[in-house]
Write an enzyme that holds these catalytic residues in place. Structure first.
Site, short mmCIF file in Angstrom:
data_model
loop_
_atom_site.label_atom_id
_atom_site.label_comp_id
_atom_site.label_asym_id
_atom_site.label_seq_id
_atom_site.Cartn_x
_atom_site.Cartn_y
_atom_site.Cartn_z
N ALA A 65 12.86 -5.68 8.50
CA ALA A 65 12.30 -5.45 7.17
C ALA A 65 11.60 -6.68 6.63
O ALA A 65 11.58 -6.92 5.43
CB ALA A 65 13.41 -5.00 6.22
N ARG A 80 -0.98 -3.26 3.19
CA ARG A 80 -1.76 -2.06 2.85
C ARG A 80 -1.15 -1.22 1.72
O ARG A 80 -1.70 -0.21 1.33
CB ARG A 80 -1.95 -1.20 4.11
N THR A 82 7.86 -8.26 16.17
CA THR A 82 9.13 -7.53 16.15
C THR A 82 10.16 -8.17 17.10
O THR A 82 11.36 -8.17 16.81
CB THR A 82 8.91 -6.06 16.55
N GLY A 110 12.87 -0.88 8.64
CA GLY A 110 13.07 -0.66 7.20
C GLY A 110 12.02 0.22 6.55
O GLY A 110 12.22 0.68 5.43
N ARG A 139 20.49 16.02 -55.84
CA ARG A 139 19.18 16.64 -55.97
C ARG A 139 18.75 16.46 -57.42
O ARG A 139 19.57 16.63 -58.33
CB ARG A 139 19.37 18.13 -55.72
C1 UD1 Z 1 5.65 -1.24 16.12
C2 UD1 Z 1 5.82 -1.19 17.63
C3 UD1 Z 1 5.04 -0.01 18.19
C4 UD1 Z 1 5.51 1.27 17.53
C5 UD1 Z 1 5.42 1.16 16.00
C6 UD1 Z 1 6.08 2.35 15.37
C7 UD1 Z 1 6.06 -3.49 18.43
C8 UD1 Z 1 5.37 -4.65 19.03
N1 UD1 Z 1 5.32 -2.41 18.20
O1 UD1 Z 1 4.29 -1.52 15.86
O2 UD1 Z 1 5.21 0.08 19.59
O3 UD1 Z 1 4.74 2.35 17.98
O4 UD1 Z 1 6.09 -0.02 15.55
O5 UD1 Z 1 5.93 2.30 13.99
O6 UD1 Z 1 7.25 -3.55 18.19
N2 UD1 Z 1 8.67 -6.69 11.33
C9 UD1 Z 1 9.45 -7.79 11.06
N3 UD1 Z 1 9.05 -9.02 11.49
C10 UD1 Z 1 7.89 -9.21 12.17
C11 UD1 Z 1 7.08 -8.08 12.43
C12 UD1 Z 1 7.50 -6.83 12.01
O7 UD1 Z 1 10.52 -7.67 10.45
O8 UD1 Z 1 7.59 -10.35 12.51
C13 UD1 Z 1 9.11 -5.38 10.88
C14 UD1 Z 1 8.18 -4.76 9.87
O9 UD1 Z 1 8.56 -5.09 8.54
C15 UD1 Z 1 8.35 -3.28 10.14
C16 UD1 Z 1 8.68 -3.22 11.63
O10 UD1 Z 1 9.12 -4.50 11.96
O11 UD1 Z 1 9.44 -2.74 9.42
C17 UD1 Z 1 7.48 -2.81 12.46
O12 UD1 Z 1 6.48 -3.78 12.33
P1 UD1 Z 1 4.94 -3.41 12.35
O13 UD1 Z 1 4.16 -4.65 12.26
O14 UD1 Z 1 4.66 -2.33 11.38
O15 UD1 Z 1 4.81 -2.85 13.85
P2 UD1 Z 1 3.69 -1.92 14.41
O16 UD1 Z 1 2.48 -2.74 14.69
O17 UD1 Z 1 3.54 -0.74 13.59
#
Ligand code: UD1
Ligand code: CA
Length: 454
Positions: free
Chosen positions: A9, A15, A79, A100, A437
């Site tokens: 999270a 966006r 991630t 999250g 009154r």
């Molecule tokens: C990620 C997945 C993708 C999947 C998609 C589904 C990876 C590399 N990719 O991509 O395969 O199809 O989710 O929705 O895992 N977050 C952190 N710290 C970070 C980066 C992200 O906590 O450094 C959290 C974000 O807050 C979010 C989640 O991880 O809750 C997913 O991150 P996001 O950047 O949205 O990943 P996607 O590019 O959508």
């Protein structure tokens, strides 16, 4: 096998165009992150670690009711990097990773994933999508064996044709996950450490990857913007409404009721269109709610009818009452059985006795009304002197004439009658008529001024 959960999270949610961190945006009146934490807790994990970064303090403050471990990811490097920050806090044999910003996953789906990966080092929750744009793609060999995940931004045109997407939710054996995370590199389009690279690492060790295909895309839909937030809100609200219908509640239109909290209903409850329920609301057997009502943290007992356009907050309504149309019950309003609040009546911090009626155009605040009291139209309790609030006490069977001002503190004893148009500043005795009154006079022969004719 013991289980820990890591919830990611830390992302910013650019966006959303909001000053609020993304995971605090609400579905059904509850932050998305709260939905995910509650989901995790249903699995009774050894610990739940939440990785926060962007506006970490405000996320932690707002979620302080939850027993979770907070992990700071100061810089969001992907991630995989996020899970790295939390992995040393994990004490269980297995880890489940949740997001999250993915609030509608069902516990049964996670249980399927946990079962499917029980004897495996790694298991993925995947989804078949009409439009998988933006999602990591699940790459399988000709026998269906999972080989790797390729992120959209790193995908060739051939891989982009794959419609099986990565939900992001995965389950891994803790020691193996640690090893894979240690070897992550960021030589990809986004210069991020991808958690999804662990899949290829697992395959390289000749370990099979388990997977569970989820049927309902909404369960794994993430929120990146307000359009997706609204879409999931509608999905969630429809789920709530359909659950109520299945329980036997009558809804005039399942698409026109919103539940932002928990709504508990007895038998034969009817809810008309455009009603919003917030917090904890209980409706007893036979309760009927008219159109356009807003009801928040209120209990309504059996056979009470709330007519159109009422607002009820932090109130209690007894059995067989009539409320509305156009009534407002503010915090601390307590309607006893068989009592009535009619149109343009505001009641605040006041107990209305059994069978008492406040039928029209009144303000009753900081008051206690006995049984079978009748409050005439336009009666006001003057409870506020500009600095302090004072109380109005009205005994049983009192009749207050229309347009009376009751200047608190004041007591009207049992069976008393107050003449219409009175301003009552002193206590009124039992079973007598009290009025205040000026005398009515008639000026004989008085002429109304006339306009001059041109
Ligand atoms: C990620 C997945 C993708 C999947 C998609 C589904 C990876 C590399 N990719 O991509 O395969 O199809 O989710 O929705 O895992 N977050 C952190 N710290 C970070 C980066 C992200 O906590 O450094 C959290 C974000 O807050 C979010 C989640 O991880 O809750 C997913 O991150 P996001 O950047 O949205 O990943 P996607 O590019 O959508
Ligand atoms: Ca995402």
């Amino acid at each position: 096998m013991s289980l820990s959960v890591i919830i990611l999270a830390a992302g910013q949610g650019t966006r959303m165009y909001s000053s609020k961190p993304k995971v605090l945006h609400e579905i059904g009146g509850k932050p998305m992150l709260a939905h995910v934490i509650e989901l995790a807790q249903k699995l009774e994990p050894v610990e739940t670690c939440v990785v926060v970064g962007h506006q970490a303090e405000s996320v932690k403050t707002q979620m302080s009711d939850y027993a979770v471990q907070w992990i700071l990811q100061a810089e969001q490097l992907g991630t995989g990097h996020a899970v790295q920050q939390a992995i040393d806090a994990i004490s269980a044999d297995r880890v489940l990773v949740l997001y999250g910003d993915t609030p509608l996953t069902r516990v049964s789906s996670l249980e399927k994933l946990l079962n499917a990966s029980a004897t495996k080092k790694l298991g993925l929750l995947t989804v078949e999508m009409k439009n998988p744009t933006g999602y990591g793609r699940i790459v399988r060999d000709s026998t269906g064996k999972i080989l790797k995940i390729v992120e959209e931004k790193d995908a060739s045109d051939e891989i982009k044709k794959i419609t099986e997407g990565n939900t992001g939710i995965l389950c891994a054996e803790t020691t193996s996950l640690k090893r894979w995370l240690n070897n992550l590199e960021n030589n990809n389009q986004q210069r991020e450490y991808y958690l999804t690279d662990c899949i290829a690492a697992c395959v390289a060790e000749n370990e099979p990857v388990a997977s569970v295909l989820i049927a309902d895309e909404n369960e794994v839909a993430g929120v990146n913007n307000k359009l997706q937030l609204e879409q999931l809100e509608r999905v969630y609200q429809l789920q709530q409404a359909e659950a109520l219908l299945i329980q036997g509640v009558t809804l005039a239109d399942k698409n026109r009721v919103d539940i932002r909290g928990a709504l508990a209903c007895g038998k034969d409850v009817f809810i008309d269109v455009n009603c919003v329920f917030q917090g904890d609301v209980q409706l007893g057997d036979g309760v009927s709610i008219g159109p356009n009502c807003f009801i928040s943290n209120t209990e309504i007992q059996e056979n009470t009818s709330v007519l159109a356009n009422c607002v009820l907050e932090d109130s209690r309504v007894g059995e067989s009452c009539n409320i509305g149309p156009f009534s407002r019950l503010r915090p601390g309003a307590e309607m006893s059985a068989h009592s009535k609040a009619g149109n343009f009546v505001e009641i605040k911090n006041a107990k209305i006795g059994k069978g008492a009626k406040v039928n029209h155009l009144s303000y009753v605040g900081d008051a206690e009304l006995g049984e079978d009291v009748n409050i005439g139209a336009g009666t006001i309790t003057c409870n506020y002197d500009g600095a302090n609030k004072h109380k109005t006490i009205i005994g049983d069977n009192v009749f207050i004439g229309s347009n009376t001002a009751l200047v608190a503190p004041v007591t009207v004893a049992d069976d008393a009658t107050i003449g219409a148009g009175s301003t009552i500043t002193r206590d009124a005795p039992e079973a007598e008529l009290t009025l205040e009154r000026s005398k009515q006079i008639t000026i004989k022969g008085w002429q109304r001024p006339k306009k001059e004719k041109r």
